[in-house]
Design a protein around this motif. Sequence first.
Motif, PDB file in Angstrom:
ATOM      1  N   GLY A  54     -22.431   9.498  11.299  1.00 24.99           N
ATOM      2  CA  GLY A  54     -22.665   9.598   9.870  1.00 24.99           C
ATOM      3  C   GLY A  54     -24.131   9.479   9.525  1.00 24.99           C
ATOM      4  O   GLY A  54     -24.980  10.123  10.143  1.00 24.99           O
ATOM      5  N   ILE A 107     -23.222   5.529   5.584  1.00 31.03           N
ATOM      6  CA  ILE A 107     -22.135   6.470   5.296  1.00 31.03           C
ATOM      7  C   ILE A 107     -21.423   6.736   6.621  1.00 31.03           C
ATOM      8  O   ILE A 107     -21.968   7.390   7.510  1.00 31.03           O
ATOM      9  CB  ILE A 107     -22.665   7.774   4.677  1.00 31.03           C
ATOM     10  CG1 ILE A 107     -23.400   7.479   3.367  1.00 31.03           C
ATOM     11  CG2 ILE A 107     -21.511   8.755   4.442  1.00 31.03           C
ATOM     12  CD1 ILE A 107     -23.991   8.700   2.688  1.00 31.03           C
ATOM     13  N   PRO A 109     -18.346   8.302   8.736  1.00 31.57           N
ATOM     14  CA  PRO A 109     -17.279   9.303   8.678  1.00 31.57           C
ATOM     15  C   PRO A 109     -16.034   8.859   9.451  1.00 31.57           C
ATOM     16  O   PRO A 109     -16.046   7.817  10.125  1.00 31.57           O
ATOM     17  CB  PRO A 109     -17.927  10.508   9.350  1.00 31.57           C
ATOM     18  CG  PRO A 109     -18.843   9.899  10.365  1.00 31.57           C
ATOM     19  CD  PRO A 109     -19.378   8.645   9.733  1.00 31.57           C
ATOM     20  N   ASP A 194     -11.771  10.290   4.585  1.00 33.45           N
ATOM     21  CA  ASP A 194     -12.992  10.331   3.775  1.00 33.45           C
ATOM     22  C   ASP A 194     -13.991   9.299   4.284  1.00 33.45           C
ATOM     23  O   ASP A 194     -13.650   8.397   5.053  1.00 33.45           O
ATOM     24  CB  ASP A 194     -12.660  10.068   2.304  1.00 33.45           C
ATOM     25  CG  ASP A 194     -11.779  11.149   1.712  1.00 33.45           C
ATOM     26  OD1 ASP A 194     -11.999  12.329   2.050  1.00 33.45           O
ATOM     27  OD2 ASP A 194     -10.871  10.813   0.930  1.00 33.45           O
ATOM     28  N   GLU A 195     -15.216   9.426   3.827  1.00 29.12           N
ATOM     29  CA  GLU A 195     -16.286   8.575   4.332  1.00 29.12           C
ATOM     30  C   GLU A 195     -16.272   7.183   3.680  1.00 29.12           C
ATOM     31  O   GLU A 195     -15.977   7.029   2.498  1.00 29.12           O
ATOM     32  CB  GLU A 195     -17.635   9.249   4.099  1.00 29.12           C
ATOM     33  CG  GLU A 195     -17.819  10.482   4.978  1.00 29.12           C
ATOM     34  CD  GLU A 195     -19.012  11.324   4.588  1.00 29.12           C
ATOM     35  OE1 GLU A 195     -19.718  11.798   5.499  1.00 29.12           O
ATOM     36  OE2 GLU A 195     -19.213  11.525   3.382  1.00 29.12           O
TER      37      GLU A 195
END
Length: 206
Positions: A54, A107, A109, A194-195
Amino acid sequence: MSQIESLFVTRLYRAALREQGPVIDPSELEVSCYSIAEDDEAGQEWCEENGYPGYTSYASLTDLPWRFPIFADLVKSLDAHVAAFVEDLEFDLDGRALKLEDLWINILPEGGTHASHIHPHSVISGTTYVSMPTGASAIKYEDPRSAMLMAAPPRRKDARRELQTFVYVAPEVGEVLLWESWLRHEVPLNQAEDERISVSFNYSWA
C-alpha cells in the motif's frame, strides 16, 4: 490471608478523537489521505523499493500539519489526548510536555500487513483510524515480558485479558489508541477488500 495484585501494568488508552480538541470529519480526513498519497511520488517510490504494502508517508513527508489544515486540527486533538494519557501514566515530565515527533499516513490494501515492531526513542505512540472496512485488521499487542518467560507454559485460551500473551483491539473509525512506545505491536493480514486507512504518530520528551 492470601493476596494477589497486578504489578507493572501496561496501559492502553482508547477514546473517540472528538472527545478532545477540534471536531474532525473522518470522511474529509480520508479524502485528504488519498490526495496526499496520489501526489506523493517520493512516498510511492519508497514503498515500491522497500516492498511496503500500500502506501505510507512515513519516509517522505514530515510536515503534514503545515501542508493541510485538517492535519493541524488533528494534532491539536492528539496533543490533548496525549496529555490526558500522560496524566494517567503519572509521568514526572519536569515541567516539559511531550511534543509531536512525527505523524504519517498508512493506507493498507487487502492482503497487506505491518510486521511486529516498536517505536524506539519515543515515549508515546499511537494511531487514529480513518477507514476500517468490514474485515479490516485489528491491531495486535504483545506482552512485553514475552522474551523473558523462558519455561513458562502457554496461557489458557480463556485466560483473563490482562494475562493473555497477545491482545487484539479492533478500533472504530474516529477512535484514537495510545500506548507507550516500547510496547510491541503489529497489524495482521488485512482481509478487507477495501483499504484500511490510519494516521500514526510518535510523541517524544522535549
